[in-house]
Design a protein around this motif. Sequence first.
Motif, PDB file in Angstrom:
ATOM      1  N   GLU A   1      30.167  80.001   0.998  1.00  0.00           N
ATOM      2  CA  GLU A   1      29.620  80.570  -0.230  1.00  0.00           C
ATOM      3  C   GLU A   1      28.462  81.524   0.064  1.00  0.00           C
ATOM      4  O   GLU A   1      28.207  82.448  -0.715  1.00  0.00           O
ATOM      5  CB  GLU A   1      29.155  79.451  -1.158  1.00  0.00           C
TER       6      GLU A   1
ATOM      7  N   ALA B   1      24.991  71.822  10.790  1.00  0.00           N
ATOM      8  CA  ALA B   1      24.125  72.996  10.651  1.00  0.00           C
ATOM      9  C   ALA B   1      22.953  72.930  11.622  1.00  0.00           C
ATOM     10  O   ALA B   1      22.553  73.948  12.208  1.00  0.00           O
ATOM     11  CB  ALA B   1      23.621  73.092   9.214  1.00  0.00           C
TER      12      ALA B   1
ATOM     13  N   ASP C   1      29.344  77.154   5.615  1.00  0.00           N
ATOM     14  CA  ASP C   1      28.910  77.447   4.243  1.00  0.00           C
ATOM     15  C   ASP C   1      29.463  78.804   3.810  1.00  0.00           C
ATOM     16  O   ASP C   1      28.751  79.809   3.762  1.00  0.00           O
ATOM     17  CB  ASP C   1      27.376  77.451   4.158  1.00  0.00           C
TER      18      ASP C   1
ATOM     19  N   TRP D   1      27.720  67.630   7.239  1.00  0.00           N
ATOM     20  CA  TRP D   1      27.383  69.053   7.237  1.00  0.00           C
ATOM     21  C   TRP D   1      25.948  69.311   7.691  1.00  0.00           C
ATOM     22  O   TRP D   1      25.712  70.278   8.434  1.00  0.00           O
ATOM     23  CB  TRP D   1      27.615  69.627   5.844  1.00  0.00           C
TER      24      TRP D   1
END
Length: 508
Positions: A240, A213, A238, A209
């Motif tokens: 969230e 990113a 992501d 991840w």
Amino acid sequence: MWINGVNLWVIACVFGGVAAAQEINTSDLPPLGTPDWLSDTITRPHANIATDASIPAITVLPLDAIQLDAVGLLPSSITGLPADLWGASETATLAALMRAQPVQGLPAMQSFTQTLALAELAPPQGASPEGSDLFLARLDMLLTRGALDPAQALMERAGPTAPAVFRRWFDVSLLTDRATRACAAMNANPDIAPTLPAQIFCLARGGDWPAAALLLGTGEALGQISEDEGDLIARFLDPELFEGEPPLPPDANLTALEFQMRMAIAERPDSTGLPLAFVHADLSVLAGWRAQLDAAERLTRSGAIAPQQWLAIYTAQAPSASGAVWDRVAAVQAFDAALLAGDPVETSRRLVPAWDAMGAAGLQVAFADIYADRLLRTPLVGDAGILARQVGLLSPIYEEVAQSAVPQDADERFAFAIARGLPPDVVPGTSVLGRAVAAAFADPLPSHRYASYQQENRLGEALLRAAQTLASGSADADDTTDALVLFRAVGLEDIARRAALQLLLLEN
């Protein structure tokens, strides 16, 4: 299951029959070229593609090189087609005709053209040994119809290493829930340079991840990732961070990669109007039964799934509402229950509503493929007996029906003659279509406009043109006769009879 290198599921799908196209959606119109939903997953061409358009005097290939245009799943021993079917036709012409075949159409022609797409045939004479135009056109026809499993099997037989093939294989893998495998193949293929969104997606699928990113930020800074792409990828990496925010706006032009990302963040796109390839996601129980029903109907009409898979979804639950698809489901379930119970009176009563429902959905042939044999072994009463024979004539056992039953009227005598390959009696009042079909079953066979194609060794091209003519079910009388005569003249009698019967019976 594979036997001698042949996928038995694909054979069953190709020869198991497909559903009629009485209810045509604008989203299911035939394609003009490469499906526009393919993702841009690669950034540069294959290292072996020439940059010079001149034709070399001699082409040398490794002994184990694969000619993509010759790759197929179904050998001549299964299809009955000559290995040199494409003959002297131009590759570009064949590719254009393959892509021009309708997404939905006469079931016999849907099945036949899918057979052509999967057939193992020699490339056209004079075609480049490294050519792939016809292979890609065959794939694109399958993909536009939503026939993902046969298309994927065909690509894996060829080996999805060439970028144009890999691009399609990668997207099909995403749409069939094989994303991890697709990413592993991308990472292992040095001739493939993935785009940034594809790299980010695969890094995330692999658990890296932070790298994903970082690559997103780099791509946005360099202008290689658009604002809309960045928003979607950021939510994918992501979700969230975006809790409480409104969902992304709908997009009717999703690529397979974008579709998969939206699915991953629980923003399942509405499949209405989306390409048939995306509709496979709605076959999952996670989509809900209504979505499953709609997807099963659409994919059965295009020939992408077998009728048995459609019926399994249709009979999975009891309908809890009424109207549209729910009424169709209730009618078929009531008929199915009566037939399973062995109750001829109740089966007779339930057959007509079920058949009418199938007519509304364009699923008569799928229904016939499943139920014809059991119907003909059930002692039905009244008009249901005549209807059962009509169902049988639309099934693979059409000839058995015509040989074992006594026709009750002129229409049935006409259909029985066609089912047996005999010249039918044309009586006053016979429709224009009926006369066109009767002319194709005259003895001896009349001349036809495709004779020049045969003489010029372009039989496959002629068959594609004839299939396109018959597929719509609305060709004029002379064109219909010529197309049917061609199939009969070259020994494709079963296809000609099934097409003729479907033209006659589905019109009524």
